[in-house]
Write a protein that holds these residues in place. Structure first.
Motif, PDB file in Angstrom:
ATOM      1  N   TYR A  27      32.408  -0.110  20.183  1.00  0.00           N
ATOM      2  CA  TYR A  27      33.172  -1.360  20.060  1.00  0.00           C
ATOM      3  C   TYR A  27      32.288  -2.483  20.604  1.00  0.00           C
ATOM      4  CZ  TYR A  27      36.876  -4.722  21.300  1.00  0.00           C
ATOM      5  OH  TYR A  27      37.649  -5.840  21.435  1.00  0.00           O
ATOM      6  N   ARG A  66      49.071  -9.266  27.126  1.00  0.00           N
ATOM      7  CA  ARG A  66      47.777  -9.016  27.786  1.00  0.00           C
ATOM      8  C   ARG A  66      47.928  -8.113  29.013  1.00  0.00           C
ATOM      9  NH1 ARG A  66      45.472  -8.717  24.257  1.00  0.00           N
ATOM     10  NH2 ARG A  66      43.471  -8.774  25.296  1.00  0.00           N
ATOM     11  N   SER A  79      45.455  -0.532  28.247  1.00  0.00           N
ATOM     12  CA  SER A  79      46.408  -1.654  28.163  1.00  0.00           C
ATOM     13  C   SER A  79      47.571  -1.263  27.264  1.00  0.00           C
ATOM     14  CB  SER A  79      45.714  -2.898  27.591  1.00  0.00           C
ATOM     15  OG  SER A  79      45.449  -2.722  26.216  1.00  0.00           O
ATOM     16  N   SER A  94      43.424  -2.904  14.563  1.00  0.00           N
ATOM     17  CA  SER A  94      43.252  -1.638  15.298  1.00  0.00           C
ATOM     18  C   SER A  94      44.510  -1.329  16.112  1.00  0.00           C
ATOM     19  CB  SER A  94      42.040  -1.705  16.219  1.00  0.00           C
ATOM     20  OG  SER A  94      42.198  -2.753  17.147  1.00  0.00           O
ATOM     21  N   THR A 107      48.189  -3.047  24.619  1.00  0.00           N
ATOM     22  CA  THR A 107      47.961  -3.918  23.461  1.00  0.00           C
ATOM     23  C   THR A 107      47.939  -3.192  22.123  1.00  0.00           C
ATOM     24  OG1 THR A 107      45.578  -3.726  23.723  1.00  0.00           O
ATOM     25  CG2 THR A 107      46.637  -5.568  24.826  1.00  0.00           C
ATOM     26  N   LYS A 108      47.409  -1.972  22.080  1.00  0.00           N
ATOM     27  CA  LYS A 108      47.120  -1.354  20.780  1.00  0.00           C
ATOM     28  C   LYS A 108      48.215  -0.420  20.285  1.00  0.00           C
ATOM     29  CE  LYS A 108      43.222  -3.350  20.493  1.00  0.00           C
ATOM     30  NZ  LYS A 108      43.010  -4.387  19.500  1.00  0.00           N
ATOM     31  N   ASP A 144      37.175   3.947  28.247  1.00  0.00           N
ATOM     32  CA  ASP A 144      38.156   2.995  27.711  1.00  0.00           C
ATOM     33  C   ASP A 144      39.170   3.813  26.924  1.00  0.00           C
ATOM     34  OD1 ASP A 144      39.435   1.384  25.762  1.00  0.00           O
ATOM     35  OD2 ASP A 144      37.829  -0.087  25.787  1.00  0.00           O
ATOM     36  N   ASN A 198      36.696   4.197  19.279  1.00  0.00           N
ATOM     37  CA  ASN A 198      36.746   3.130  18.281  1.00  0.00           C
ATOM     38  C   ASN A 198      35.334   3.022  17.723  1.00  0.00           C
ATOM     39  OD1 ASN A 198      37.075   0.874  16.740  1.00  0.00           O
ATOM     40  ND2 ASN A 198      37.453  -0.535  18.429  1.00  0.00           N
ATOM     41  N   THR A 215      34.518   5.335  24.660  1.00  0.00           N
ATOM     42  CA  THR A 215      35.918   5.054  24.347  1.00  0.00           C
ATOM     43  C   THR A 215      36.574   6.375  23.942  1.00  0.00           C
ATOM     44  OG1 THR A 215      35.250   4.513  22.068  1.00  0.00           O
ATOM     45  CG2 THR A 215      35.551   2.673  23.597  1.00  0.00           C
ATOM     46  N   VAL A 273      42.161   2.774  25.628  1.00  0.00           N
ATOM     47  CA  VAL A 273      43.197   1.912  25.055  1.00  0.00           C
ATOM     48  C   VAL A 273      43.931   2.570  23.874  1.00  0.00           C
ATOM     49  CG1 VAL A 273      41.701   0.552  23.514  1.00  0.00           C
ATOM     50  CG2 VAL A 273      43.774  -0.473  24.448  1.00  0.00           C
ATOM     51  N   TYR A 274      43.251   3.516  23.195  1.00  0.00           N
ATOM     52  CA  TYR A 274      43.916   4.182  22.049  1.00  0.00           C
ATOM     53  C   TYR A 274      44.464   5.570  22.383  1.00  0.00           C
ATOM     54  CZ  TYR A 274      41.488   0.527  19.494  1.00  0.00           C
ATOM     55  OH  TYR A 274      41.028  -0.689  19.050  1.00  0.00           O
ATOM     56  N   GLY A 326      44.498  -7.487  29.545  1.00  0.00           N
ATOM     57  CA  GLY A 326      44.083  -6.654  28.420  1.00  0.00           C
ATOM     58  C   GLY A 326      42.947  -5.715  28.814  1.00  0.00           C
ATOM     59  N   THR A 327      42.633  -4.800  27.899  1.00  0.00           N
ATOM     60  CA  THR A 327      41.499  -3.904  28.161  1.00  0.00           C
ATOM     61  C   THR A 327      40.201  -4.702  28.153  1.00  0.00           C
ATOM     62  OG1 THR A 327      42.751  -2.336  26.835  1.00  0.00           O
ATOM     63  CG2 THR A 327      40.606  -1.623  27.568  1.00  0.00           C
ATOM     64  N   SER A 328      40.204  -5.833  27.450  1.00  0.00           N
ATOM     65  CA  SER A 328      38.990  -6.661  27.399  1.00  0.00           C
ATOM     66  C   SER A 328      38.566  -7.087  28.798  1.00  0.00           C
ATOM     67  CB  SER A 328      39.236  -7.920  26.557  1.00  0.00           C
ATOM     68  OG  SER A 328      39.675  -7.590  25.281  1.00  0.00           O
TER      69      SER A 328
HETATM   70  C1  LIG Z   1      37.857   0.104  22.470  1.00  0.00           C
HETATM   71  C2  LIG Z   1      38.520  -1.194  22.721  1.00  0.00           C
HETATM   72  N1  LIG Z   1      38.606  -1.664  23.971  1.00  0.00           N
HETATM   73  C3  LIG Z   1      39.205  -2.830  24.247  1.00  0.00           C
HETATM   74  C4  LIG Z   1      39.745  -3.594  23.241  1.00  0.00           C
HETATM   75  C5  LIG Z   1      40.429  -4.885  23.603  1.00  0.00           C
HETATM   76  O1  LIG Z   1      41.742  -4.563  23.918  1.00  0.00           O
HETATM   77  P1  LIG Z   1      42.782  -5.594  24.550  1.00  0.00           P
HETATM   78  O2  LIG Z   1      43.484  -6.219  23.399  1.00  0.00           O
HETATM   79  O3  LIG Z   1      43.660  -4.723  25.376  1.00  0.00           O
HETATM   80  O4  LIG Z   1      42.025  -6.581  25.352  1.00  0.00           O
HETATM   81  C6  LIG Z   1      39.682  -3.161  21.930  1.00  0.00           C
HETATM   82  C7  LIG Z   1      40.221  -3.997  20.845  1.00  0.00           C
HETATM   83  O5  LIG Z   1      40.042  -3.769  19.677  1.00  0.00           O
HETATM   84  C8  LIG Z   1      39.053  -1.921  21.658  1.00  0.00           C
HETATM   85  O6  LIG Z   1      38.963  -1.463  20.415  1.00  0.00           O
END
Ligand SMILES: Cc1ncc(COP(=O)(O)O)c(C=O)c1O
Length: 358
Positions: free
Chosen positions: A101, A217, A206, A25, A208-209, A179, A151, A147, A181-182, A75-77
């Motif tokens: 997600y 992270r 984040s 992703s 990350t993507k 969220d 996602n 999101t 992140v994208y 990270g977004t996690s």
């Molecule tokens: C919507 C969404 N949020 C968070 C994450 C996790 O992101 P990160 O790698 O920044 O922790 C993902 C990862 O696929 C995601 O799709």
């Protein structure tokens, strides 16, 4: 028993790898050697306070917000986890989009929220209808989670819909967690963060993507100062202090982020063009089209995507994400932006499995 795992993450770490990996992703890794940073300026120890000021400032400038509103996390996690943990109490009602997600649902369940779902549908291009949220909100609702981009579909929620979410949330004293992140994978006229739309909004994101530096992270939460402070205090229980060399590298990335984004964009754009040509030719497959984002959610007209995905991986060394992880077993997710030759060959192999199914 408290929910304490993520089936999607387990699958992703143990079964998503393949020579032609379209189960991604995020974009291709950006190599350290291309980042203009003097390695001898790195240090191991150096900061243990609440928010490294140069990084808070860099994130705040990137997002157009006050540094006081920025809470850094892994990270977004972990940003999603910390944000939800700070906002909800066991038994609170949390409304989460469907499809979603998986780990967002897992965290809400782990925190013992009473999770309710509201639908996005293919017929509306996966864009959320405010009425879908209105129909399930109650005085017990504490949080609405979406999101944006979505996602797995990459649908973009327009500001007027987000504002309605804010109004709906306010009517019961709830918050909206977005969220994002994208979101920076909308390469033209990138929307501003929804955090700017009103006090009900809490945002996570984040590098990350869209920037190819997942290993750092570097993630964050945008929240109003009181809530941001509550999050920082709660984080003392989670990770206490950050990885200092990581903070230094994060700041270096922010200095050159356009270079990283543009490099990835060229691959995402090339892959998107290939995907468009591919989908036009595939009678057995359909997907709502978007001109942005790093993922597309395809529906298999005929049959169960699990069997299809399994055959694709075992016989054709190609992986995509099974729709069951999003609660839609007749779909699968295709990821763009890593390597265009690999992507082309992966699509070719998807086409071969589809033609065999005829
Ligand atoms: C919507 C969404 N949020 C968070 C994450 C996790 O992101 P990160 O790698 O920044 O922790 C993902 C990862 O696929 C995601 O799709």
């Amino acid at each position: 028993m408290t929910h304490k795992h993520s089936d999607y993450m387990h699958w992703s770490k143990t079964q998503s790898r393949a020579r032609f990996n379209l189960a991604t992703s995020g974009v291709a890794s950006f190599p350290l050697r291309e980042l203009p940073v003097e390695l001898d300026t790195l240090e191991i120890n150096g900061y243990d306070g609440y928010g490294y000021p140069p990084l808070q400032k860099a994130i705040a400038t990137h997002q157009g917000v006050d540094p006081e509103c920025v809470v850094e996390h892994a990270g977004t996690s972990m940003a999603n986890h910390l944000a939800m943990a700070a906002i909800i109490e066991p038994g609170d009602e949390v409304l989460i989009e469907h499809p979603a997600y998986g780990p967002i649902l897992d965290v809400a369940r782990y925190l013992q929220a009473d999770v309710k779902r509201f639908p996005r549908t293919e017929e509306t291009g996966w864009v959320i209808e405010p009425n879908a949220v209105r129909d399930c909100i109650t005085p017990r609702t504490r949080l609405i989670v979406i999101t944006n981009l979505h996602n797995p579909t990459s649908a973009l929620t327009p500001d007027w819909v987000l504002r309605e979410f804010g109004d709906i949330a306010r009517s019961v004293g709830a918050l909206v967690l977005v969220d994002e992140v994208y979101l920076d994978a909308v390469y033209e006229r990138t929307p501003r963060t929804s955090f700017c739309l009103g006090p009900e909004f809490v945002v996570t994101s984040s590098l990350t993507k869209v920037y190819g530096v997942s290993g750092l992270r570097c993630g964050w939460i945008l929240a109003h100062p009181d809530l941001a402070w509550k999050m920082r205090r709660l984080n003392d229980l989670y990770s206490a202090t950050p990885v200092y060399p990581g903070l230094l590298l994060d700041v270096a990335v922010f200095k050159h982020m356009n270079r990283l984004r543009e490099k990835a964009r060229r691959i995402v754009d090339a892959d998107r063009k290939l995907l468009q040509d591919f989908l036009v030719k595939q009678a057995g497959l359909s997907a709502v089209w978007t001109d942005w984002g790093t993922t597309s959610f395809a529906q298999l007209e005929d049959g169960n995507a699990d069997d299809f995905v399994e055959r694709l991986r075992t016989k054709f060394d190609t992986s995509v994400v099974p729709g069951r992880f999003f609660g839609m077993p007749d779909h699968f997710r295709i990821g763009m932006g890593v390597n265009t030759e690999m992507f082309a060959e992966g699509l070719e192999r998807i086409g071969q499995v589809l033609s065999q199914a005829d």
